[in-house]
Design an enzyme around this catalytic site. Sequence first.
Site, mmCIF file in Angstrom:
data_model
loop_
_atom_site.group_PDB
_atom_site.id
_atom_site.type_symbol
_atom_site.label_atom_id
_atom_site.label_comp_id
_atom_site.label_asym_id
_atom_site.label_seq_id
_atom_site.Cartn_x
_atom_site.Cartn_y
_atom_site.Cartn_z
ATOM 1 N N GLN A 112 -0.249 33.287 22.121
ATOM 2 C CA GLN A 112 -0.879 34.475 22.770
ATOM 3 C C GLN A 112 0.150 35.195 23.415
ATOM 4 O O GLN A 112 0.487 36.392 23.519
ATOM 5 C CB GLN A 112 -1.885 34.312 23.705
ATOM 6 C CG GLN A 112 -3.058 33.743 22.792
ATOM 7 C CD GLN A 112 -4.008 33.254 23.794
ATOM 8 O OE1 GLN A 112 -4.156 33.037 24.944
ATOM 9 N NE2 GLN A 112 -5.476 32.649 22.901
ATOM 10 N N ARG A 163 -4.368 26.501 40.123
ATOM 11 C CA ARG A 163 -5.564 26.109 40.697
ATOM 12 C C ARG A 163 -6.371 25.758 39.509
ATOM 13 O O ARG A 163 -6.704 26.701 38.556
ATOM 14 C CB ARG A 163 -6.385 26.988 41.511
ATOM 15 C CG ARG A 163 -7.750 26.495 41.791
ATOM 16 C CD ARG A 163 -8.585 27.580 42.851
ATOM 17 N NE ARG A 163 -9.949 27.112 42.902
ATOM 18 C CZ ARG A 163 -10.852 27.705 42.047
ATOM 19 N NH1 ARG A 163 -10.545 28.710 41.031
ATOM 20 N NH2 ARG A 163 -11.993 27.238 42.252
ATOM 21 N N ALA A 164 -6.727 24.353 39.472
ATOM 22 C CA ALA A 164 -7.415 23.729 38.180
ATOM 23 C C ALA A 164 -8.703 24.614 37.881
ATOM 24 O O ALA A 164 -9.641 24.875 38.713
ATOM 25 C CB ALA A 164 -7.765 22.405 38.162
ATOM 26 N N ASP A 165 -9.113 25.108 36.703
ATOM 27 C CA ASP A 165 -10.173 25.634 36.263
ATOM 28 C C ASP A 165 -11.154 24.737 35.623
ATOM 29 O O ASP A 165 -12.284 25.023 35.320
ATOM 30 C CB ASP A 165 -9.894 27.009 35.332
ATOM 31 C CG ASP A 165 -9.141 26.272 33.912
ATOM 32 O OD1 ASP A 165 -9.731 26.034 33.075
ATOM 33 O OD2 ASP A 165 -7.728 26.382 34.140
ATOM 34 N N GLU A 179 -2.444 31.189 38.142
ATOM 35 C CA GLU A 179 -3.578 31.292 37.731
ATOM 36 C C GLU A 179 -4.887 30.904 38.734
ATOM 37 O O GLU A 179 -4.381 29.584 39.252
ATOM 38 C CB GLU A 179 -3.691 30.628 36.384
ATOM 39 C CG GLU A 179 -2.834 31.063 35.329
ATOM 40 C CD GLU A 179 -3.105 30.321 33.896
ATOM 41 O OE1 GLU A 179 -3.546 30.904 33.000
ATOM 42 O OE2 GLU A 179 -2.520 29.403 34.038
ATOM 43 N N GLU A 210 -4.384 34.208 34.656
ATOM 44 C CA GLU A 210 -5.676 34.347 34.377
ATOM 45 C C GLU A 210 -6.513 34.302 35.803
ATOM 46 O O GLU A 210 -5.895 33.233 36.593
ATOM 47 C CB GLU A 210 -5.994 33.030 33.581
ATOM 48 C CG GLU A 210 -6.064 32.982 32.169
ATOM 49 C CD GLU A 210 -6.445 31.929 31.377
ATOM 50 O OE1 GLU A 210 -7.226 30.890 32.099
ATOM 51 O OE2 GLU A 210 -6.241 31.748 30.390
#
Length: 892
Positions: free
Chosen positions: A492, A723-725, A756, A778
């Site tokens: 992407q 930051r972990a999603d 993100e 994101e």
Amino acid sequence: MAPKAPESAGLADRMAYYEAVSDFMLPASSSCSIILRLEGQNFARLALRPEFLPDQHIHDAMTSTCSDLLLGLFPGASLAYTRSNRIILVFPSPSSLLGPEGDGVRTLPHERVPVQKLVSRSAGYSSARFNAHISATPSLPRSGSGVVDGDESGTAYFDARVFAVPNSEEVLNYLVWQCRDKSVVHEKEVVPRWAVEGCLVKRELYQRRNLNPKTGQMDTMMRTRVRAEEGGIRQFSTGDLRLVIERYWDDVNSPQPRDGPMAAVRSSGPTVSTNTAPSKPDVPKSPKPKIPLSSKPPAIPTSSKPAILKTIAADNSSISAANQTIFGPNVYVFDPRMPATDIQAKATTIFNQMEANEFGSERYALLFKPGTYNVLFDVGFYTQVAGLGRSPDDVVVDGGANVPAYWMPNRNATCNFWRAFENFSINASAATNNTTTIAVSQAAPLRRMHIRSSNGLWLFQVDPGTGAGGWASGGFMADSVVDGQILPGSQQQWLSRNNKYGSWANAVWNMVFVGDSNAPSQANFPVSPYTTVDRTPVIREKPYLCITNRGQYEVFVPSLQANARGPSWTDAPTPGKAIPIDQFYIAHPSTANVAGMNAALDSGRHIVFTPGIYKLDDTLRVSRAGTIILGLGMSSLVPTSGRPAVSVADVDGVTLAGLIIDASEIRSPSLIEVGPPSSSANHAADPTFLYDLTVRTAGRTINDVGIIINSHNVVGDQLWLWRADHGQGAAWDANPTRNGVVVNGDNVTIYGLFNEHHREYQTFWKGNGGRVYFYQSEIPYDPPNQKSWMSKDGAANGFASYKVADAVTSHEAWGLGIYSYFRDSPTKLENAIEVPKVEGVKLHHLTTVWLNGVPGSEITHIVNGTGGRVYANNPEPAMRQTMSEFTGKSNA
């Protein structure tokens, strides 16, 4: 007066201080050489006749002890010399005390060795080995009996001293002086030559054919053994300098006489295989008769009989030696002499362990010495693969090295993070259709690579079930060459910096090219979403580990470049400087502590972190200009005291590279701080560089800001603030962070900013003169509702991903992509980007994308209330909106 430890030190630190404060350290200068002299005591009790030394059995035991020292304790020594009861070991540089890679160095686990420890260990080891060799000889009558002065008859021991000389020439002069020492000359007897001149002991390479049990074929492999030659060095010659500097005798399998005093007295001897770490000598011995005390040994006139040549073999080309280096058990250093099947098997075993090990604690580095390797392997999480040559073409993987996405459904590579390829070339074989596949997303950089594969480089993987390309979401390549085509396919977004390639096939949403030799045209943006910047304004390529022809490690630091275009190494060797490894503190996760590392930094040392996880009970403080902190194998630093993991003073030229900085359960205001808040110095002539850093707040951890940059002129090159999603414990209130990066300094430049899921502004830029080349962000997936995610005192929906502060007057960015997936609520974001309304702020090629989400969620505008909204996957304008140019003035 007795030394006094610092009052603030704990018990362990105080005791360690007392042990170390009275010791001495060898000089760290790479220009000096080191000599270790061992002197045997109580030898007369072992001789056949005390009035007639030398004794053949003592001489045999001394040469065997030299071999043990070279193969076991000091594989970095270049030469051993023995005469009478003395052994001299030569180390061409202080770093050679650490030994070359791949030789099983266990004796010196750290980069600086106290003199007391060095001499005591070498004396004790030599005493044990010598007595073992003596006891293994046939029983012979010995003179004397009983105990004299407390020494048991028949037991020898050694003392040791170590000292530095200015250079290799003085080492050679020292050996000449030892050979001429008249205290051991025998004027009235016809004696062996070794009794007059001594004996030189050195490694040699040879070829050995073995049956490969896997293939049934005979394989030829390079091996290492030790050969002893009678005679010393009686006069200085430039030819004999090679004995001091180089680790091996001359030629493989057919050694030629060296220039010097022993050229005419060489002969072949038996070859016997032994283990690298000797336990009992496996040296051929012929039966020797008992000799009456009144008789004399047979005379050996040096003019007519050849020297005795002993060869002691050691299998240092075995794969078992690969992870026995100064870098610890999780760094594998491969040698082209090692069987290719063993290398491939080891790499495959590591991949099988790491393929889906997304949040595991294991870390690995696979390093390849210069040469060609006929291997094919895949690379998983937390694995760095790198060549140890100065040029990428010094190491050729002739078979393939790839990153597949087998472990996720449909060959989805959007979670293929945390791995690295550096400084080698790949020629893919027919087994992979002559194609190199690197299906990755964030934190998986390619640097200094040469992809020779005839079908080029693919940045995604095809799902064989559907025939479609699996998703891939963001990557980075720099200072590399791809001979054929680069096919992004379903990839992407990507940043390509200072590369050269045959062609670039396509793009999806946001492809940025900075300083590439032949980048595609951006004229058709946004249909072809290319952003092209002709030159890289300021860059110093990432420092890298390499190995010299002498087998010594060093870290090569490329020179600073301005307005660079293309790779740094294609037209001429990369300019720069090499720093010997002895100027680095080698940190190991089992032994390193912050106090020791800060002491090393304060003394002017650099740090190499070997693979592992390091819990830090205080901040690593970099106070000296030019300091390098370099991670191998995706090393992780975890601050556990509520302070930053690393802080950098407002000084020139610091390097932080190749690290994961993990938050802990204790909140830190920031995880990295570059410059204190009062920073004001201009570092344009020698900027601080941040390379390949992941700043990560995983589940059930907490911090406020990932990186705070207060110094001016800092340069970032591939940074991921995450930051972990997903993963265990990742949730809105379970792993909160405020911002990924806050920039207060002026003239800061970042190439490849991936940022993100933080709860407020992902990027908050307050300094003037900032530049960003490629931005991928994101916004958070997990606001529980709109009320919990409002900015401007509740007046605006959400927090812009990219925020330039109102007081900024100059800022410029190229290729910005902001993406939404509001997974947990129909949340809206008013503006993806917010900048001040001034002429000096310029943005080029902006993109917003609605990836997925709860119906009713959206990004309403691209920047400052302009640009259409994205809110669904269909029609196409509902999913993706773009803007070619934006200036603050146009929005005034």
